[in-house]
Design a protein around this motif. Structure first.
Motif, mmCIF file in Angstrom:
data_model
loop_
_atom_site.group_PDB
_atom_site.id
_atom_site.type_symbol
_atom_site.label_atom_id
_atom_site.label_comp_id
_atom_site.label_asym_id
_atom_site.label_seq_id
_atom_site.Cartn_x
_atom_site.Cartn_y
_atom_site.Cartn_z
ATOM 1 N N VAL B 70 1.459 9.101 0.089
ATOM 2 C CA VAL B 70 0.359 9.913 -0.441
ATOM 3 C C VAL B 70 -0.783 9.950 0.569
ATOM 4 O O VAL B 70 -1.138 8.929 1.151
ATOM 5 N N PHE B 71 -1.332 11.111 0.800
ATOM 6 C CA PHE B 71 -2.482 11.237 1.706
ATOM 7 C C PHE B 71 -3.704 11.783 0.986
ATOM 8 O O PHE B 71 -4.802 11.749 1.501
ATOM 9 N N ALA B 79 -7.849 7.036 -5.635
ATOM 10 C CA ALA B 79 -6.982 6.597 -4.526
ATOM 11 C C ALA B 79 -6.767 5.089 -4.587
ATOM 12 O O ALA B 79 -5.658 4.593 -4.364
ATOM 13 N N LEU B 82 -4.357 4.438 -7.517
ATOM 14 C CA LEU B 82 -2.998 4.859 -7.148
ATOM 15 C C LEU B 82 -2.412 3.885 -6.128
ATOM 16 O O LEU B 82 -1.242 3.502 -6.222
ATOM 17 N N GLY B 83 -3.252 3.465 -5.158
ATOM 18 C CA GLY B 83 -2.786 2.524 -4.130
ATOM 19 C C GLY B 83 -2.296 1.229 -4.755
ATOM 20 O O GLY B 83 -1.259 0.682 -4.357
ATOM 21 N N GLN B 84 -3.001 0.738 -5.756
ATOM 22 C CA GLN B 84 -2.600 -0.521 -6.399
ATOM 23 C C GLN B 84 -1.259 -0.378 -7.109
ATOM 24 O O GLN B 84 -0.387 -1.243 -6.997
ATOM 25 N N ARG B 86 1.032 1.858 -6.418
ATOM 26 C CA ARG B 86 2.025 2.070 -5.362
ATOM 27 C C ARG B 86 2.389 0.732 -4.715
ATOM 28 O O ARG B 86 3.553 0.455 -4.430
ATOM 29 N N GLY B 87 1.375 -0.128 -4.501
ATOM 30 C CA GLY B 87 1.625 -1.447 -3.924
ATOM 31 C C GLY B 87 2.540 -2.274 -4.819
ATOM 32 O O GLY B 87 3.459 -2.952 -4.339
ATOM 33 N N ILE B 90 6.137 -0.882 -4.484
ATOM 34 C CA ILE B 90 6.731 -1.219 -3.184
ATOM 35 C C ILE B 90 7.099 -2.705 -3.146
ATOM 36 O O ILE B 90 8.161 -3.088 -2.649
ATOM 37 N N LEU B 91 6.219 -3.547 -3.708
ATOM 38 C CA LEU B 91 6.503 -4.987 -3.743
ATOM 39 C C LEU B 91 7.759 -5.289 -4.553
ATOM 40 O O LEU B 91 8.532 -6.179 -4.179
ATOM 41 N N VAL B 94 10.546 -4.527 -1.975
ATOM 42 C CA VAL B 94 10.753 -5.494 -0.879
ATOM 43 C C VAL B 94 11.106 -6.873 -1.416
ATOM 44 O O VAL B 94 11.919 -7.582 -0.817
ATOM 45 N N ASN B 95 10.534 -7.256 -2.570
ATOM 46 C CA ASN B 95 10.868 -8.577 -3.121
ATOM 47 C C ASN B 95 12.271 -8.616 -3.738
ATOM 48 O O ASN B 95 12.783 -9.700 -4.020
ATOM 49 N N GLU B 102 9.310 5.803 3.316
ATOM 50 C CA GLU B 102 8.236 6.661 2.808
ATOM 51 C C GLU B 102 8.442 8.092 3.314
ATOM 52 O O GLU B 102 8.786 8.289 4.481
#
Lengths: 167, 167
Positions: B70-71, B79, B82-84, B86-87, B90-91, B94-95, B102
């Motif tokens: 997302v930009f 933002a 949304l970033g939180q 998205r984090g 993603i975690l 990866v976990n 992306e």
């Protein structure tokens, strides 16, 4: 006696600071800054922030987490990156069973320096003075200690007014 | 045959879509949308997104995750939120040991509709047509399926050009 971990999140550097308080006295337990290579892919950076904070929480056993509530960023792109790092830090807290509290920069500065518009250096110097830290301290770790101090001070004043309230 | 989970992250609703592809054919495995009560505290919302995605990954065993990069956002505050979210998503990837890819909205629309400026409805209709889904589909789940399709199509064209490349 309550032990709190304060977090100053960032995608390149996340500061942490652990403080103990009994309502009148505060004691410094630990502080540090997780510096993450900007060469790493972003998902891997989040994994490191989350994993290292899980280990720090497990080693130091704080009972709650305090994080600065951010409202400003340079632009949308940096807000998204900061949000992701902040999300990883908060998740390390809630997944370790900690209650997570959020404080605005104004609340933190007021709690630490007594003045909501204090500069970054004033906060750092007050943190060093408060805990008698002789050596210089990483600015992100100082900010993280400041959030923990804010939580413990706010908590103790809240407890005086509302006895019986949790954590 | 590669199985990918696509994610459309959001702090109120996170869509997911699981697709299998062998380089020529795509098969729909599952899709859904995690709707989180806005009455919950933000850290608890992140915990739910992370925990539910961990369970969905564990149940469906995808080999990789694809998330829209997302930009843009309405403002810095949205933002950050949304970033939180998205984090947290993603975690969960990866976990769980997944490699996370992306893709920009442009890449996703081009891969699914063949036109980078396609509207949300066009993407949704193309996803329904592609997988023969008769019933209406949650728009967030459709977007998540689109990211997974984008990854599998991009991956298969990349494999044709660069045989031997991982995942």
């Amino acid at each position: 006696m309550i032990r709190a971990i304060g977090i100053d999140p960032g995608s390149r550097c996340t500061g942490y600071g652990i403080v103990e308080g009994d309502g009148t006295h505060l004691r410094h337990v630990a502080n540090g800054a997780l510096r993450i290579s900007p060469g790493l892919l972003f998902p891997d950076r989040l994994k490191i922030i989350y994993g290292q904070l899980m280990t720090i929480i497990d080693d130091n056993r704080p009972e709650c987490m305090a994080v600065e509530d951010v409202f400003f960023a340079k632009n949308v792109k940096s807000a998204l990156r900061l949000g992701q790092a902040r999300g990883a830090a908060i998740l390390a807290g809630v997944n370790s069973g900690l209650v997570v509290y959020e404080y605005s920069a104004l609340q933190i500065k007021q709690a630490v320096v007594g003045y909501g518009k204090a500069g970054k250096n004033q906060v750092m110097e007050m943190i060093r003075y408060l805990f008698g830290l002789r050596d210089s301290i990483d600015p992100n770790a100082a900010d993280a200690l400041a959030v923990a101090v804010c939580h413990l001070n706010t908590r103790s004043s809240r407890l005086r007014w509302e006895p019986g309230q949790r954590s």
